[in-house]
Enzyme design. Structure first.
Site, PDB file in Angstrom:
ATOM      1  N   PRO A  87       0.792  -1.181   0.051  1.00 61.80           N
ATOM      2  CA  PRO A  87      -0.118   0.041  -0.092  1.00 61.80           C
ATOM      3  C   PRO A  87       0.839   1.173  -0.130  1.00 61.80           C
ATOM      4  CG  PRO A  87      -0.588  -1.606   1.776  1.00 61.80           C
ATOM      5  CD  PRO A  87       0.454  -2.056   1.123  1.00 61.80           C
ATOM      6  N   GLU A  88       0.581   2.181  -0.876  1.00 60.17           N
ATOM      7  CA  GLU A  88       1.241   3.599  -0.840  1.00 60.17           C
ATOM      8  C   GLU A  88       0.570   4.426   0.067  1.00 60.17           C
ATOM      9  OE1 GLU A  88       2.687   4.969  -4.290  1.00 60.17           O
ATOM     10  OE2 GLU A  88       2.359   3.213  -5.569  1.00 60.17           O
ATOM     11  N   LYS A 128       4.006   5.432   4.754  1.00 62.97           N
ATOM     12  CA  LYS A 128       3.473   4.093   4.908  1.00 62.97           C
ATOM     13  C   LYS A 128       2.999   3.543   6.515  1.00 62.97           C
ATOM     14  CE  LYS A 128       5.268   3.185   0.069  1.00 62.97           C
ATOM     15  NZ  LYS A 128       6.300   2.070  -0.375  1.00 62.97           N
ATOM     16  N   ARG A 157      13.779   9.022  10.741  1.00 66.97           N
ATOM     17  CA  ARG A 157      14.307   8.344   9.729  1.00 66.97           C
ATOM     18  C   ARG A 157      13.542   8.506   8.358  1.00 66.97           C
ATOM     19  NH1 ARG A 157      14.878   4.410  13.915  1.00 66.97           N
ATOM     20  NH2 ARG A 157      13.059   3.144  12.979  1.00 66.97           N
ATOM     21  N   ASN A 176       5.723   2.483  -6.462  1.00 66.92           N
ATOM     22  CA  ASN A 176       5.852   2.209  -7.644  1.00 66.92           C
ATOM     23  C   ASN A 176       4.893   2.978  -8.597  1.00 66.92           C
ATOM     24  OD1 ASN A 176       8.569   0.823  -7.980  1.00 66.92           O
ATOM     25  ND2 ASN A 176       7.310  -1.080  -8.602  1.00 66.92           N
ATOM     26  N   ARG A 232      13.273  -2.700  -8.781  1.00 66.10           N
ATOM     27  CA  ARG A 232      12.029  -1.998  -8.645  1.00 66.10           C
ATOM     28  C   ARG A 232      11.796  -2.051 -10.405  1.00 66.10           C
ATOM     29  NH1 ARG A 232       9.910  -0.808  -3.965  1.00 66.10           N
ATOM     30  NH2 ARG A 232       7.904  -1.019  -4.889  1.00 66.10           N
TER      31      ARG A 232
END
Length: 278
Positions: free
Chosen positions: A2-3, A52, A121, A162, A258
């Protein structure tokens, strides 16, 4: 995976259904037993998302951190609850709904120090009100890394995967292999604004639809039933199919393991060219 828009939508749903009231929390799978026992019966103060990552705040030094990863699911259902099925890492039960977390990459209890370290981070999240695009611009200006790779770095921009990577590069007309530091201020601003627009639209719709009406064969009048593609995206997973704007075949390559999709015709330069200028 999931984005970011999906996680923000989930956070909004959980705020509406559970926040401000006591929540029963358990770990049927018994892999989150201690954390569940600590928050069980406490009031869920707030639910937030950053990229995310999902954060359920139960008060000072008490936050449940969830990252769905590739396989995680966190569906919400109306009471009465059914017996847990499968590997349920965490079950939360409110006054009207319950939710079962399955297959997450992370489900852990964090104190305030742990939360601060984790957030430090993460990069800027375009869906958050506290996002600072100037910090992203600074990272871009120092990096030789191609845009296609840097956009997927969660320490730079949080929440991009992506699909959004491929679509924003297409919509801004940027060559994916352009070194990030080569972007001028105008191009960066267009890229950031386009990402923000798509993410907000995705959160609102609950799905990713990036085509503008003039490029969607399904929305032509009369509908172009013979169109090669009536998809809701310009480039993602359309390898070899004609570009909906210029007709060139959509290209595919692997960038740092990717999949990347782009149009060699529309994305031939290092300066942004909005769809309205093509």
């Amino acid at each position: 995976m999931p984005e970011g828009h999906t996680v923000h939508r989930l956070a909004r749903l959980q705020r509406r259904r559970y926040a401000g009231r006591p929540v029963a929390v358990s770990s049927p799978q018994r892999r989150f037993t201690t954390g569940a026992e600590i928050v069980d019966g406490r009031v869920l103060v707030d639910v937030q998302a950053h990229g995310k990552h999902l954060f359920q705040h139960y008060g000072p030094d008490t936050t449940v951190h969830v990252h769905l990863g590739l396989w995680g699911r966190f569906p919400n259902r109306t009471l009465p609850q059914e017996p847990p099925r499968g590997q349920v890492r965490m079950r939360m039960v409110g006054e009207t709904h319950y939710a079962d977390l399955r297959g997450p990459a992370a489900c852990e209890l964090l104190d305030d120090v742990g939360m601060k370290e984790l957030r430090a981070r993460l990069g800027e999240d375009p869906l958050r009100d506290d996002a600072d695009p100037a910090r992203v611009r600074e990272r871009f200006a120092r990096s030789r890394v191609p845009l296609a790779a840097l956009l997927m770095d969660q320490s730079v921009i949080a929440g991009i995967g992506n699909v959004f990577r491929a679509e924003t590069l297409f919509r801004t007309g940027l060559d994916p292999m352009t070194p990030a530091r080569d972007l001028d201020d105008r191009s960066f601003a267009l890229l950031w604004d386009d990402l923000t627009e798509m993410l907000r639209d995705g959160e609102r719709r609950g799905r990713i639809e990036t085509l503008r009406p003039e490029h969607d064969p399904a929305q032509l009048a009369p509908p172009d039933r013979g169109a090669v593609c009536a998809s809701v995206v310009y480039a993602y997973r359309r390898t070899g199919q004609p570009c909906l704007v210029c007709g060139a075949p959509i290209a595919h390559a692997e960038v740092r393991t990717r999949n990347l999709f782009w149009c060699p015709g529309c994305q031939a330069g290092g300066s942004a060219r909005p769809l309205t200028e093509r």
